[in-house]
Design a protein around this motif. Structure first.
Motif, PDB file in Angstrom:
ATOM      1  N   ALA A  50       0.841  -1.203   0.000  1.00 29.22           N
ATOM      2  CA  ALA A  50       0.000   0.000   0.000  1.00 29.22           C
ATOM      3  C   ALA A  50       0.874   1.250   0.000  1.00 29.22           C
ATOM      4  O   ALA A  50       0.559   2.231  -0.678  1.00 29.22           O
ATOM      5  CB  ALA A  50      -0.928  -0.005   1.213  1.00 29.22           C
ATOM      6  N   GLU A  55      -1.363   4.195  -1.641  1.00 30.60           N
ATOM      7  CA  GLU A  55      -2.757   3.993  -1.246  1.00 30.60           C
ATOM      8  C   GLU A  55      -2.898   4.198   0.262  1.00 30.60           C
ATOM      9  O   GLU A  55      -2.849   3.234   1.038  1.00 30.60           O
ATOM     10  CB  GLU A  55      -3.226   2.598  -1.649  1.00 30.60           C
ATOM     11  CG  GLU A  55      -3.197   2.367  -3.145  1.00 30.60           C
ATOM     12  CD  GLU A  55      -3.561   0.947  -3.538  1.00 30.60           C
ATOM     13  OE1 GLU A  55      -3.809   0.104  -2.649  1.00 30.60           O
ATOM     14  OE2 GLU A  55      -3.583   0.678  -4.748  1.00 30.60           O
ATOM     15  N   ASP A  57      -5.404   4.822   2.270  1.00 32.72           N
ATOM     16  CA  ASP A  57      -6.503   4.132   2.960  1.00 32.72           C
ATOM     17  C   ASP A  57      -6.165   2.661   3.196  1.00 32.72           C
ATOM     18  O   ASP A  57      -6.422   2.125   4.280  1.00 32.72           O
ATOM     19  CB  ASP A  57      -7.804   4.253   2.178  1.00 32.72           C
ATOM     20  CG  ASP A  57      -8.352   5.672   2.169  1.00 32.72           C
ATOM     21  OD1 ASP A  57      -7.970   6.461   3.060  1.00 32.72           O
ATOM     22  OD2 ASP A  57      -9.153   5.989   1.270  1.00 32.72           O
ATOM     23  N   ALA A  58      -5.579   2.024   2.190  1.00 33.54           N
ATOM     24  CA  ALA A  58      -5.179   0.624   2.336  1.00 33.54           C
ATOM     25  C   ALA A  58      -4.058   0.491   3.364  1.00 33.54           C
ATOM     26  O   ALA A  58      -4.029  -0.471   4.144  1.00 33.54           O
ATOM     27  CB  ALA A  58      -4.742   0.061   0.992  1.00 33.54           C
ATOM     28  N   LYS A  61      -5.608   0.825   6.812  1.00 31.06           N
ATOM     29  CA  LYS A  61      -6.352  -0.401   7.122  1.00 31.06           C
ATOM     30  C   LYS A  61      -5.390  -1.519   7.523  1.00 31.06           C
ATOM     31  O   LYS A  61      -5.649  -2.244   8.486  1.00 31.06           O
ATOM     32  CB  LYS A  61      -7.188  -0.828   5.910  1.00 31.06           C
ATOM     33  CG  LYS A  61      -8.021  -2.048   6.156  1.00 31.06           C
ATOM     34  CD  LYS A  61      -8.867  -2.395   4.943  1.00 31.06           C
ATOM     35  CE  LYS A  61      -9.678  -3.654   5.208  1.00 31.06           C
ATOM     36  NZ  LYS A  61     -10.494  -4.033   4.070  1.00 31.06           N
TER      37      LYS A  61
END
Length: 122
Positions: A50, A55, A57-58, A61
Motif C-alpha cells: 500500500a 494507497e 486508505d489501504a 487499514k
C-alpha cells in the motif's frame, strides 16, 4: 549490563494475556498463534505494498489490522507501535518516516514471533 530476558519479553509479549487465553481456549490457542504467525507477515507485506502503491486508505487499514491482531495475541510492543503509527497516519504527520516505521513494525513482529514460537505447546 546485560538485559534481563524476562524484562525484554514483558515489553514484547503480555504473557498474562496469553495465560488467560490458554485458560479459556486450552490447546486451541496454539492454533490461533500459529495462524497469527502466518497472517501477520502478510498484513505487514500488505502495508508495504500500500505504501509503494500510494494507497493511504489501504495502508491505514493494514496498520489497523496489525494493531488489532497483535493485541489479540498479546504482542503488546507490536500493537503499541502500530497504534502510534496509525495515529501519525490519521494526522498525516509530515515528519513521519514511513519506511522507517514499517521496518520498525517488522522488527517488532520478528521479536514477538520469536517469543510466541516458544509458547506454542503442541
Amino acid at each position: 549490563m546485560p538485559t534481563d530476558p524476562d524484562i525484554v519479553e514483558s515489553r514484547v509479549i503480555d504473557t498474562a494475556r496469553l495465560d488467560d487465553l490458554r485458560a479459556l481456549l486450552g490447546d486451541a490457542l496454539d492454533d490461533i498463534l500459529r495462524t497469527w504467525l502466518i497472517d501477520a507477515p502478510a498484513i505487514l507485506a500488505g502495508a508495504r505494498l500500500a505504501r509503494l502503491a500510494g494507497e493511504p486508505d489501504a495502508l491505514l487499514k493494514a496498520i489497523h489490522g496489525v494493531k488489532g491482531s497483535a493485541g489479540n495475541v498479546g504482542a503488546i510492543e507490536l500493537s503499541d507501535v502500530a497504534y502510534t503509527l496509525e495515529q501519525h497516519l490519521k494526522r498525516a504527520d509530515p515528519a513521519l518516516d514511513l519506511d522507517a516505521e514499517l521496518s520498525r513494525l517488522e522488527t517488532c513482529y520478528n521479536r514477538a514471533a520469536c517469543h510466541i514460537r516458544t509458547l506454542i505447546r503442541s
